[in-house]
Design a protein around this motif. Sequence first.
Motif, PDB file in Angstrom:
ATOM      1  N   MET A   1      -0.897  53.843   6.499  1.00  0.00           N
ATOM      2  CA  MET A   1      -0.916  53.036   5.301  1.00  0.00           C
ATOM      3  C   MET A   1      -1.809  53.666   4.237  1.00  0.00           C
ATOM      4  N   ASP A   2      -2.784  54.450   4.671  1.00  0.00           N
ATOM      5  CA  ASP A   2      -3.669  55.093   3.705  1.00  0.00           C
ATOM      6  C   ASP A   2      -2.886  56.006   2.761  1.00  0.00           C
ATOM      7  N   MET A   3      -1.927  56.734   3.296  1.00  0.00           N
ATOM      8  CA  MET A   3      -1.117  57.639   2.480  1.00  0.00           C
ATOM      9  C   MET A   3      -0.307  56.834   1.457  1.00  0.00           C
ATOM     10  N   ILE A   4       0.210  55.725   1.872  1.00  0.00           N
ATOM     11  CA  ILE A   4       0.987  54.857   0.980  1.00  0.00           C
ATOM     12  C   ILE A   4       0.105  54.390  -0.168  1.00  0.00           C
ATOM     13  N   ASP A   5      -1.097  53.946   0.169  1.00  0.00           N
ATOM     14  CA  ASP A   5      -2.019  53.460  -0.856  1.00  0.00           C
ATOM     15  C   ASP A   5      -2.514  54.584  -1.761  1.00  0.00           C
ATOM     16  N   THR A   6      -2.852  55.720  -1.176  1.00  0.00           N
ATOM     17  CA  THR A   6      -3.386  56.844  -1.949  1.00  0.00           C
ATOM     18  C   THR A   6      -2.401  57.304  -3.012  1.00  0.00           C
ATOM     19  N   PHE A   7      -1.141  57.399  -2.648  1.00  0.00           N
ATOM     20  CA  PHE A   7      -0.135  57.914  -3.574  1.00  0.00           C
ATOM     21  C   PHE A   7       0.714  56.814  -4.203  1.00  0.00           C
ATOM     22  N   ASP A   8       0.342  55.569  -3.979  1.00  0.00           N
ATOM     23  CA  ASP A   8       1.063  54.424  -4.523  1.00  0.00           C
ATOM     24  C   ASP A   8       2.560  54.534  -4.250  1.00  0.00           C
ATOM     25  N   ILE A   9       2.867  54.773  -2.987  1.00  0.00           N
ATOM     26  CA  ILE A   9       4.255  54.903  -2.560  1.00  0.00           C
ATOM     27  C   ILE A   9       4.826  53.502  -2.361  1.00  0.00           C
ATOM     28  N   ARG A  10       5.967  53.258  -2.935  1.00  0.00           N
ATOM     29  CA  ARG A  10       6.620  51.963  -2.775  1.00  0.00           C
ATOM     30  C   ARG A  10       7.479  52.002  -1.516  1.00  0.00           C
ATOM     31  N   VAL A  11       7.388  50.939  -0.742  1.00  0.00           N
ATOM     32  CA  VAL A  11       8.034  50.890   0.560  1.00  0.00           C
ATOM     33  C   VAL A  11       9.065  49.775   0.584  1.00  0.00           C
ATOM     34  N   GLY A  12      10.174  50.046   1.242  1.00  0.00           N
ATOM     35  CA  GLY A  12      11.189  49.034   1.500  1.00  0.00           C
ATOM     36  C   GLY A  12      11.426  48.964   2.995  1.00  0.00           C
ATOM     37  N   ILE A  13      11.526  47.762   3.520  1.00  0.00           N
ATOM     38  CA  ILE A  13      11.747  47.571   4.947  1.00  0.00           C
ATOM     39  C   ILE A  13      12.997  46.715   5.122  1.00  0.00           C
ATOM     40  N   GLN A  14      13.988  47.298   5.790  1.00  0.00           N
ATOM     41  CA  GLN A  14      15.203  46.536   6.048  1.00  0.00           C
ATOM     42  C   GLN A  14      15.140  45.977   7.460  1.00  0.00           C
ATOM     43  N   THR A  15      15.444  44.708   7.583  1.00  0.00           N
ATOM     44  CA  THR A  15      15.412  44.054   8.880  1.00  0.00           C
ATOM     45  C   THR A  15      16.803  43.564   9.264  1.00  0.00           C
ATOM     46  N   GLY A  16      16.956  43.321  10.517  1.00  0.00           N
ATOM     47  CA  GLY A  16      18.179  42.721  11.025  1.00  0.00           C
ATOM     48  C   GLY A  16      17.843  41.910  12.255  1.00  0.00           C
ATOM     49  N   ASN A  17      18.755  41.098  12.691  1.00  0.00           N
ATOM     50  CA  ASN A  17      18.584  40.304  13.897  1.00  0.00           C
ATOM     51  C   ASN A  17      18.207  41.229  15.045  1.00  0.00           C
ATOM     52  N   ILE A  18      17.163  40.880  15.771  1.00  0.00           N
ATOM     53  CA  ILE A  18      16.649  41.759  16.823  1.00  0.00           C
ATOM     54  C   ILE A  18      17.681  42.018  17.916  1.00  0.00           C
ATOM     55  N   LEU A  19      18.494  41.043  18.248  1.00  0.00           N
ATOM     56  CA  LEU A  19      19.482  41.267  19.301  1.00  0.00           C
ATOM     57  C   LEU A  19      20.511  42.308  18.873  1.00  0.00           C
ATOM     58  N   ILE A  20      20.967  42.202  17.645  1.00  0.00           N
ATOM     59  CA  ILE A  20      21.934  43.189  17.132  1.00  0.00           C
ATOM     60  C   ILE A  20      21.259  44.550  16.995  1.00  0.00           C
ATOM     61  N   THR A  21      20.005  44.548  16.554  1.00  0.00           N
ATOM     62  CA  THR A  21      19.253  45.799  16.428  1.00  0.00           C
ATOM     63  C   THR A  21      19.155  46.502  17.774  1.00  0.00           C
TER      64      THR A  21
END
Length: 182
Positions: free
Chosen positions: A1-21
């Motif tokens: 997470m430090d790298m994300i904060d240092t370079f102000d990297i924008r993050v996207g997290i895609q989720t799905g139903n755990i059973l299907i995943t």
Amino acid sequence: MDMIDTFDIRVGIQTGNILITLVSYINAMNKLEANEPDEANSEFVMDIGKLYTDMTAEEKRYALVHVAPIWYSRFYCKWLRYTRECEELGKTAPLWMTFRDLSETSEKLLAALVKHFDPIYSYTDAKVQAALDKTLSITDQVRFNKGVGGRGEAYFSDDEKETIYNIMKTAGEEDLRKYGVL
């Protein structure tokens, strides 16, 4: 997470139903095993101290139900904690997207994506729709999997589902429900 904060990297997290995943994951692992066994053996999400190609079908299923959910739970827990931290500190939090958002409201999701990843430029609804239309028109280059409803439910027994849910909810049941994981 430090790298994300240092370079102000924008993050996207895609989720799905755990059973299907999990079903998608085991299908991908079996495909890897058949076509690229070294790649399958380098995977660690289901690591029970044996190479994937040396596991029996029973061991693979056990790992899928008892080990892989621990990895996913830790993954989501880490990102949920980071999201809360960002919100508390006024930093740009990750954009959480559900598979349902992608398949049912793709225009709305695309608009949220461009706003999140390029906040300085403002895209009109017409530009967002044109980009989406263009993307969806090149079906030979873009795989848009809408999924098969119920396949996760059908794959696992009731006891297996209970085990998976009990492991997963430790990451934050309310948030995981909100983001379509549970």
